[in-house]
Design a protein around this motif. Structure first.
Motif, PDB file in Angstrom:
ATOM      1  N   VAL A  27     -16.627 -27.681 -16.065  1.00 26.56           N
ATOM      2  CA  VAL A  27     -15.947 -27.024 -14.945  1.00 26.56           C
ATOM      3  C   VAL A  27     -15.592 -25.581 -15.311  1.00 26.56           C
ATOM      4  O   VAL A  27     -15.907 -24.639 -14.577  1.00 26.56           O
ATOM      5  CB  VAL A  27     -14.686 -27.803 -14.505  1.00 26.56           C
ATOM      6  CG1 VAL A  27     -13.912 -27.047 -13.437  1.00 26.56           C
ATOM      7  CG2 VAL A  27     -15.080 -29.198 -13.989  1.00 26.56           C
ATOM      8  N   LEU A  28     -14.936 -25.393 -16.464  1.00 28.77           N
ATOM      9  CA  LEU A  28     -14.548 -24.040 -16.872  1.00 28.77           C
ATOM     10  C   LEU A  28     -15.649 -23.317 -17.636  1.00 28.77           C
ATOM     11  O   LEU A  28     -15.590 -22.102 -17.798  1.00 28.77           O
ATOM     12  CB  LEU A  28     -13.273 -24.083 -17.713  1.00 28.77           C
ATOM     13  CG  LEU A  28     -12.025 -24.607 -17.006  1.00 28.77           C
ATOM     14  CD1 LEU A  28     -10.803 -24.424 -17.902  1.00 28.77           C
ATOM     15  CD2 LEU A  28     -11.799 -23.931 -15.662  1.00 28.77           C
ATOM     16  N   LEU A  93     -14.441 -23.409  -8.483  1.00 27.45           N
ATOM     17  CA  LEU A  93     -13.583 -24.551  -8.805  1.00 27.45           C
ATOM     18  C   LEU A  93     -13.518 -25.552  -7.657  1.00 27.45           C
ATOM     19  O   LEU A  93     -13.635 -26.761  -7.870  1.00 27.45           O
ATOM     20  CB  LEU A  93     -12.177 -24.070  -9.175  1.00 27.45           C
ATOM     21  CG  LEU A  93     -12.072 -23.297 -10.492  1.00 27.45           C
ATOM     22  CD1 LEU A  93     -10.711 -22.612 -10.601  1.00 27.45           C
ATOM     23  CD2 LEU A  93     -12.331 -24.205 -11.681  1.00 27.45           C
ATOM     24  N   VAL A  98     -11.987 -29.242  -7.768  1.00 27.18           N
ATOM     25  CA  VAL A  98     -10.697 -28.887  -8.367  1.00 27.18           C
ATOM     26  C   VAL A  98      -9.790 -28.326  -7.278  1.00 27.18           C
ATOM     27  O   VAL A  98     -10.186 -27.424  -6.542  1.00 27.18           O
ATOM     28  CB  VAL A  98     -10.874 -27.845  -9.499  1.00 27.18           C
ATOM     29  CG1 VAL A  98      -9.527 -27.414 -10.062  1.00 27.18           C
ATOM     30  CG2 VAL A  98     -11.782 -28.398 -10.598  1.00 27.18           C
ATOM     31  N   VAL A 100      -7.079 -26.010  -5.902  1.00 25.68           N
ATOM     32  CA  VAL A 100      -6.598 -24.685  -6.298  1.00 25.68           C
ATOM     33  C   VAL A 100      -5.570 -24.221  -5.270  1.00 25.68           C
ATOM     34  O   VAL A 100      -5.759 -24.389  -4.061  1.00 25.68           O
ATOM     35  CB  VAL A 100      -7.766 -23.668  -6.367  1.00 25.68           C
ATOM     36  CG1 VAL A 100      -7.274 -22.287  -6.801  1.00 25.68           C
ATOM     37  CG2 VAL A 100      -8.859 -24.162  -7.319  1.00 25.68           C
TER      38      VAL A 100
END
Length: 129
Positions: A27-28, A93, A98, A100
């Motif tokens: 993901v990152l 993201l 994810v 946010v």
């Protein structure tokens, strides 16, 4: 006088090693430097590279204690990553599922930023370069 050169690393203890490893690498997009299983501690230690300059050490331990992780809790407030484009990072993201927070503007610098969380609820920030 003590001379500090730079931050060497940030250490994070996770509750689910596989889930956190996937989050930080896929993901990152952080690069794995080294992964070690320490049998005597029943613990993984994963060294992750951030932009060829910094490292995050991701640890697993059996039954780690819970810790308050709200951004306004006493202790480490959050971990912030600089990005070129906050809106683009938010889109990346959210495309990966994810959650946010809405983008905000830093009243002191005028730059965009927002928060999200790692799998254990650790507050993470993305901040405009």
């Amino acid at each position: 006088m003590l001379k500090l050169n730079r931050i060497h690393h940030v250490a994070i203890i996770c509750s689910d090693y596989a889930k956190s490893k996937q989050f930080y690498t896929e993901v990152l997009g952080l690069t794995i430097v080294q992964e070690v299983y320490r049998a005597e501690r029943k613990s993984y230690k994963l060294d992750l590279e951030v932009a060829a300059q910094y490292q995050i050490e991701l640890f697993s331990f059996p039954e780690p204690a819970a810790r308050s992780s709200r951004p306004e809790a006493t202790g480490l407030r959050h971990l912030a990553f600089e990005v070129d484009d906050v809106a683009e990072a938010v889109q990346h993201l959210t495309n990966l599922g994810v959650a946010v927070e809405p983008i905000r503007i830093d009243e002191c610098t005028g730059k965009q930023f927002t928060f999200f969380q790692d799998p254990d609820g650790l507050p993470l920030e993305i901040y405009q370069r």
